[in-house]
Design a protein around this motif. Structure first.
Motif, PDB file in Angstrom:
ATOM      1  N   PRO A  89       0.810  -1.225   0.000  1.00  7.71           N
ATOM      2  CA  PRO A  89       0.000   0.000   0.000  1.00  7.71           C
ATOM      3  C   PRO A  89       0.842   1.272   0.000  1.00  7.71           C
ATOM      4  CG  PRO A  89      -0.921  -1.599   1.525  1.00  7.71           C
ATOM      5  CD  PRO A  89       0.428  -2.128   1.102  1.00  7.71           C
ATOM      6  N   GLU A  90       1.923   1.265   0.776  1.00  9.26           N
ATOM      7  CA  GLU A  90       2.766   2.456   0.861  1.00  9.26           C
ATOM      8  C   GLU A  90       3.475   2.732  -0.464  1.00  9.26           C
ATOM      9  OE1 GLU A  90       1.565   1.266   4.701  1.00  9.26           O
ATOM     10  OE2 GLU A  90       2.632   0.059   3.205  1.00  9.26           O
ATOM     11  N   HIS A  91       3.972   1.691  -1.118  1.00  8.09           N
ATOM     12  CA  HIS A  91       4.658   1.887  -2.398  1.00  8.09           C
ATOM     13  C   HIS A  91       3.685   2.334  -3.490  1.00  8.09           C
ATOM     14  CE1 HIS A  91       8.821   0.717  -1.705  1.00  8.09           C
ATOM     15  NE2 HIS A  91       8.380  -0.222  -0.882  1.00  8.09           N
ATOM     16  N   LEU A  92       2.476   1.808  -3.474  1.00  6.69           N
ATOM     17  CA  LEU A  92       1.496   2.239  -4.470  1.00  6.69           C
ATOM     18  C   LEU A  92       1.159   3.718  -4.282  1.00  6.69           C
ATOM     19  CD1 LEU A  92      -1.002  -0.766  -4.702  1.00  6.69           C
ATOM     20  CD2 LEU A  92       0.962  -0.250  -6.136  1.00  6.69           C
ATOM     21  N   GLU A  93       1.075   4.126  -3.035  1.00  4.23           N
ATOM     22  CA  GLU A  93       0.795   5.539  -2.764  1.00  4.23           C
ATOM     23  C   GLU A  93       1.930   6.425  -3.286  1.00  4.23           C
ATOM     24  OE1 GLU A  93      -0.358   8.486   1.004  1.00  4.23           O
ATOM     25  OE2 GLU A  93      -0.002   6.338   1.335  1.00  4.23           O
ATOM     26  N   LYS A  94       3.185   5.979  -3.069  1.00  2.15           N
ATOM     27  CA  LYS A  94       4.334   6.735  -3.579  1.00  2.15           C
ATOM     28  C   LYS A  94       4.299   6.844  -5.100  1.00  2.15           C
ATOM     29  CE  LYS A  94       7.537   5.443   0.145  1.00  2.15           C
ATOM     30  NZ  LYS A  94       8.769   4.663   0.457  1.00  2.15           N
ATOM     31  N   LEU A  95       3.813   5.785  -5.753  1.00  2.45           N
ATOM     32  CA  LEU A  95       3.754   5.760  -7.214  1.00  2.45           C
ATOM     33  C   LEU A  95       2.512   6.462  -7.762  1.00  2.45           C
ATOM     34  CD1 LEU A  95       4.879   2.039  -7.734  1.00  2.45           C
ATOM     35  CD2 LEU A  95       6.205   4.080  -8.326  1.00  2.45           C
ATOM     36  N   GLY A  96       1.670   6.953  -6.875  1.00  8.79           N
ATOM     37  CA  GLY A  96       0.457   7.641  -7.304  1.00  8.79           C
ATOM     38  C   GLY A  96      -0.632   6.699  -7.798  1.00  8.79           C
TER      39      GLY A  96
END
Length: 311
Positions: A89-96
């Protein structure tokens, strides 16, 4: 690094059944491989994507990352992230990225490479330091569990994570014979203190499994991540889960079944406060490996595949 790439061996279990269930054919959607391993599932997904599709693959194991990077180097629409699937979830948020529009695959457990590479300490087939870390940058290892945990905690772990009948006896023997440094030391000790049975399974197997699960916090990580990921799936996105023992499969079954309910609120709640039904179960009973696959790769006999689709 070149030697690691050559030596890395990994057998992808239920390759077609698990990966193609996500329906990546000519898709321009976003897919996640939560457990990259040797890259088998990721490669099949990447081969099928359209040029506008995207696959993001995760693994904490440097050996797996090195091997899979070589396997997937020709695919421009694949992003490899060296991190635990718990951080999806955190990486997806960083990737927009707000939603997983295509689907996600989990292939749980240790890989063939991890189990057979001596210095990783996952197996008692070779003498090696007690390690068992998926992420070799983390501090806690099997050595710490075996040599620092209290007798009661060891017995609990062996019972809960290994379903071991002689947990208390083995835990007591470990505490009385510390320090224990290697896999064969531990396996030999277990053999000495447990009665002989007619089982084809080595007497140390369940204890080693339990220690590995404890070292890597596997069950709690999987359950928490699965619950978070379901809510990130877009409508019609598919989740594909391969498990290798009953504890993992029980979690997968219960979480998927729970999200397939019309309401998950407690009966005491006067009004529904949950989001309602989030999943449709594609298969209520797990899919198992074919007889042909089991002949080629005997460990696949333990694999169970569960599929669900976001509503």
């Amino acid at each position: 690094m070149q030697k690691e790439e050559i030596d890395f061996k990994h057998y992808t279990v239920m390759l077609n059944e698990a990966a193609l269930a996500l329906k990546p054919e000519n898709s321009n959607k976003i897919f996640i491989d939560a457990t990259l391993g040797g890259g088998g599932h990721s490669k099949l997904i990447a081969q099928n994507l359209s040029k506008d599709g995207l696959l993001i693959s995760f693994d904490v194991d440097k050996d797996a990352i090195n091997k899979a990077s070589e396997v997937l180097k020709e695919y421009k629409n694949v992003t490899i992230i060296q991190d635990s699937y718990t951080t999806i979830p955190e990486h997806l948020e960083k990737l927009g990225i707000k939603k997983i529009t295509g689907g996600i695959i989990f292939d749980l457990g240790a890989s063939y490479h991890q189990l057979t590479k001596g210095e990783r300490g996952f197996s008692f087939m070779k003498d090696a330091p007690l390690d068992m870390r998926f992420n070799q940058e983390q501090e806690k290892s099997a050595f710490d569990v075996v040599n620092t945990y209290k007798e009661g905690d060891l017995a609990r772990i062996f019972t809960e994570y290994g379903e071991e009948r002689f947990s208390k006896r083995i835990a007591r023997a470990i505490v009385e014979n510390r320090p224990i440094y290697t896999t064969l030391q531990l396996a030999d000790l277990i053999k000495k203190v447990t009665p002989k049975t007619n089982s084809k399974i080595h007497c140390a197997t369940r204890v080693f499994q339990a220690i590995r699960i404890e070292v890597n916090n596997e069950l709690l990580n999987f359950e928490n991540t699965l619950k978070r990921v379901v809510k990130l799936l877009d409508s019609d996105a598919i989740i594909s889960i391969i498990t290798f023992h009953s504890l993992e499969d029980r979690i997968a079954k219960n979480v998927l079944r729970d999200f397939a309910k019309t309401c998950r609120c407690k009966k005491s709640e006067p009004v529904c406060k949950c989001e309602g039904k989030l999943l449709n179960l594609i298969n209520k009973k797990p899919i198992c490996a074919s007889d042909e696959e089991i002949r080629k790769n005997p460990p696949s006999r333990s694999a169970k595949l569960r599929l669900a689709q976001r509503v």
